[in-house]
Structure formats: structure tokens, C-alpha cells
Motif scaffolding. Structure first.
Motif, PDB file in Angstrom:
ATOM      1  N   LEU A 118      20.421  31.681 -11.429  1.00  0.00           N
ATOM      2  CA  LEU A 118      21.850  32.481 -11.609  1.00  0.00           C
ATOM      3  C   LEU A 118      22.033  33.014 -10.155  1.00  0.00           C
ATOM      4  O   LEU A 118      22.974  32.892  -9.530  1.00  0.00           O
ATOM      5  N   VAL A 140      29.341  32.140 -14.921  1.00  0.00           N
ATOM      6  CA  VAL A 140      29.639  31.702 -13.411  1.00  0.00           C
ATOM      7  C   VAL A 140      29.833  30.225 -13.505  1.00  0.00           C
ATOM      8  O   VAL A 140      30.700  29.686 -12.770  1.00  0.00           O
ATOM      9  N   GLN A 179      29.499  30.710  -5.872  1.00  0.00           N
ATOM     10  CA  GLN A 179      30.411  31.059  -6.251  1.00  0.00           C
ATOM     11  C   GLN A 179      31.041  32.099  -4.872  1.00  0.00           C
ATOM     12  O   GLN A 179      32.274  32.189  -4.713  1.00  0.00           O
ATOM     13  N   ARG A 180      30.157  32.878  -4.231  1.00  0.00           N
ATOM     14  CA  ARG A 180      30.316  33.543  -3.035  1.00  0.00           C
ATOM     15  C   ARG A 180      30.701  32.631  -1.899  1.00  0.00           C
ATOM     16  O   ARG A 180      31.738  32.814  -1.150  1.00  0.00           O
ATOM     17  N   GLN A 219      25.609  32.258  -8.227  1.00  0.00           N
ATOM     18  CA  GLN A 219      26.080  32.958  -7.599  1.00  0.00           C
ATOM     19  C   GLN A 219      26.502  33.041  -6.057  1.00  0.00           C
ATOM     20  O   GLN A 219      27.620  33.532  -5.492  1.00  0.00           O
ATOM     21  N   LYS A 235      25.301  35.209 -18.179  1.00  0.00           N
ATOM     22  CA  LYS A 235      25.962  35.330 -16.887  1.00  0.00           C
ATOM     23  C   LYS A 235      25.875  33.786 -16.194  1.00  0.00           C
ATOM     24  O   LYS A 235      27.018  33.623 -15.523  1.00  0.00           O
TER      25      LYS A 235
END
Length: 334
Positions: A173, A318, A180-181, A177, A314
Motif C-alpha cells: 500500500l 489506489v 499516486q503522489r 501511495q 485501500k
């Protein structure tokens, strides 16, 4: 010869938490014997393990003779046997001479000592009284000792599997993430994504030693969340005991053994026929604390199911927000 101090022995060989019997009644003597043995002799941990077994067998032989002087001698020999049994691990840690074979030998000889002393203690009482209840008591002692170890090993294994799976999911995860950023321009594309590895997962929890994992006694772990919420007062008791190096599992296998092979013979030397009642009380005490461990494990399994489901959701969310080509990019290590 070496020149270890008593403080060296304490710092390098004492466990952060141990059974109260060991902390209060064994370590004060064992630490001094360890310092002398390490500084003045070439005795190895394995030799101490063998010596502990021989003393244990001597205790058993004394028990079989069943009169009160022999019961007292047997109790003393068993305490000395356990002291030597503690010394072998301390010498190994102090000198860095521990081995896999030595750990195996220690475990096997411990079981042999319990088996022999149970048979000889109860066999001596049976020979003196013809009461078959002593035979069944011997069977119960050996069974409970075996059950405790089997249960501890299985809980240790399953807790490790749960923790590894949850840690791996959390690292996946975190990696997603970060992607994603990166896509949102919040992170420099040059910043690498760290892949989870077996070594990293296994070393993620500083309380990974067997005892803490079996007891489920990490106050910050996600898998202890339900227990800590239900019994918030437990942390205060744990912290008080921890200050004295005493673990909150107050009647463990160690106290059970001492109840059977030290307390029971001592009481029986004064009050004939007291062995079975003392053994029953020791067994009930150990079983009560074992049920607490099982209850904590059951709560942990529910925490695991809830936590892994939350992390999986989660991860799915994502992944749905990331372009497929980005998901297919190889992850680069730092």
C-alpha cells in the motif's frame, strides 16, 4: 582467562522480561555462578546443559525414595538443575558461543528432565501408598508440559504468519501511495519505491522474539488492538512488572514445573499426601494463564482479519486510481 564483571553478566544475559521465579530466585545466584564460570573455567554451555540434566535425574532419583529427607533433597537438586539450565544460555550469550545444536539440546533435555522427574516423583509416591491417582498425576504433568510447548510453538508460528502478511500488505500500500503522489506531482519521480522483502518484513517488529510473540504483548501492535481496548488497565500492571523484569504471565511453564518439583515435595515433606493438591493448584494456575494467551490470540486473529481487509480495500482503491502502465513499471529500490 576472561574478566567479565557482574554488570556485564546482567547487561548481556538478562532478558528484558522473565518469569518471576527466575528473576527473584534464580538470577541472583546464576549471575554470580556465570561470572565465575566464564572467568575461571572453560566449561561450555552444552556441558552445563548436560550437568543440568544429570542434576535433574538426581532429583528424580531422590523423589523416588519418597521419604521426607529425600523429598527435600530432590527439591534442592531440581532447583540447582534449573539454575544450571539458566546458566547455559547466559554463558552462551555472554561469550557469543551459542549454537543451533545447543538450543536443540537444551530443549530436549528440559523435556527429558520433566518426564523423568514426573515419573519418579509420582512413582515413588505410588510405591509408598499404592494410590493409582499418583500414576494419573504423572501422566497429567507430562501432558500439560507437552501441551504448553506445542501450543506456544503453534501460536508463535501463526502470529508470525499474520504479522508477515499484514506487513507485506502495508508495504505494498505504501508503495502504491508513493506512485499516486508521484503521479500528482507531489513526489520527485527520482524517489524510489521500496519493495517489501522477507527480511524486512520479519524484522519489522522489535518485539519479534518468541515470548512476546506468543504472549501477544506488544502494546503498539495492530494485532493487539482489541485486547488493549478491552483491558486498558492491563498496561499499567504490565509496566509495573516490567520495571522489575517480570513478565505478566505469572504462572507459566516455569512456575508450573517449580510447583510440581519444588513446592510440592517441600510441602509433602511436612504434610504427607500434599503432592497431588499442590500439583492440581499449579496446573490450574498455569491453565488459567494459558487460556488468557489463547483468548488474546483469538482477539488478535479477529484484529488481523479486520486489518488485512481494510488494507486490501485501500490497495484496491489506489490501484483503481492509477494508470495501468504505471502499475506495470518495475519498482526501483533505494
Amino acid at each position: 582467562m576472561a574478566n567479565f564483571t557482574l554488570e556485564d553478566v546482567r547487561q548481556r544475559t538478562y532478558k528484558a522480561r522473565d518469569a518471576w521465579w527466575t528473576v527473584l530466585l534464580v538470577d541472583p545466584l546464576a549471575s554470580r555462578l556465570v561470572r565465575f564460570t566464564a572467568n575461571r573455567t572453560n566449561i561450555t554451555p552444552n556441558q552445563l546443559t548436560v550437568g543440568a540434566l544429570l542434576l535433574g535425574l538426581g532429583a528424580g532419583a531422590s523423589f523416588y525414595l519418597h521419604s521426607w529427607p529425600w523429598l527435600l533433597l530432590g527439591a534442592l537438586l531440581y532447583h540447582l538443575s534449573f539454575t544450571l539450565d539458566c546458566m547455559d544460555g547466559k554463558i552462551a550469550r555472554l561469550k557469543g558461543t551459542g549454537s543451533i545444536f545447543g538450543a536443540w539440546l537444551d530443549y530436549i533435555f528440559d523435556r527429558v528432565r520433566v518426564l523423568a522427574c514426573a515419573i519418579l516423583l509420582m512413582g515413588g509416591q505410588y510405591a509408598a501408598t499404592d494410590n493409582v491417582a499418583y500414576i494419573w498425576t504423572a501422566v497429567a504433568v507430562v501432558f500439560l508440559d507437552m501441551l504448553r510447548y506445542m501450543d506456544a510453538l503453534e501460536i508463535y508460528k501463526v502470529r508470525g504468519q499474520m504479522r508477515k502478511k499484514l506487513d507485506t500488505a502495508n508495504e505494498e500500500l505504501a508503495g502504491l501511495q508513493l506512485l499516486q503522489r508521484r503521479l500528482a506531482g507531489e513526489v520527485d519521480p527520482a524517489v524510489a519505491v521500496d519493495e517489501p522483502t522477507a527480511d524486512k518484513v520479519l524484522g519489522a517488529d522489535p518485539d519479534a522474539d518468541m515470548e512476546d510473540q506468543v504472549l501477544g504483548d506488544n502494546p503498539n501492535a495492530a494485532l493487539q488492538e482489541s485486547f488493549n481496548k478491552k483491558f486498558s488497565w492491563y498496561a499499567r500492571i504490565r509496566n509495573v512488572l516490567k520495571a522489575g523484569r517480570i513478565r505478566p504471565h505469572l504462572i507459566s511453564g516455569i512456575e508450573f514445573q517449580m510447583g510440581v518439583f519444588i513446592v510440592a515435595p517441600l510441602v509433602a515433606a511436612v504434610i504427607p499426601g500434599a503432592i497431588i493438591p499442590v500439583v492440581v493448584l499449579s496446573a490450574l494456575g498455569m491453565l488459567a494463564f494459558e487460556f488468557v494467551i489463547i483468548y488474546k490470540f483469538w482477539l488478535s486473529s479477529k484484529d488481523f482479519t479486520r486489518q488485512i481487509a481494510k488494507v486490501d480495500r485501500k490497495i484496491a482503491d489506489v490501484r483503481d486510481q492509477l494508470p495501468q502502465e504505471m502499475l506495470e513499471e518495475p519498482l526501483v529500490r533505494n
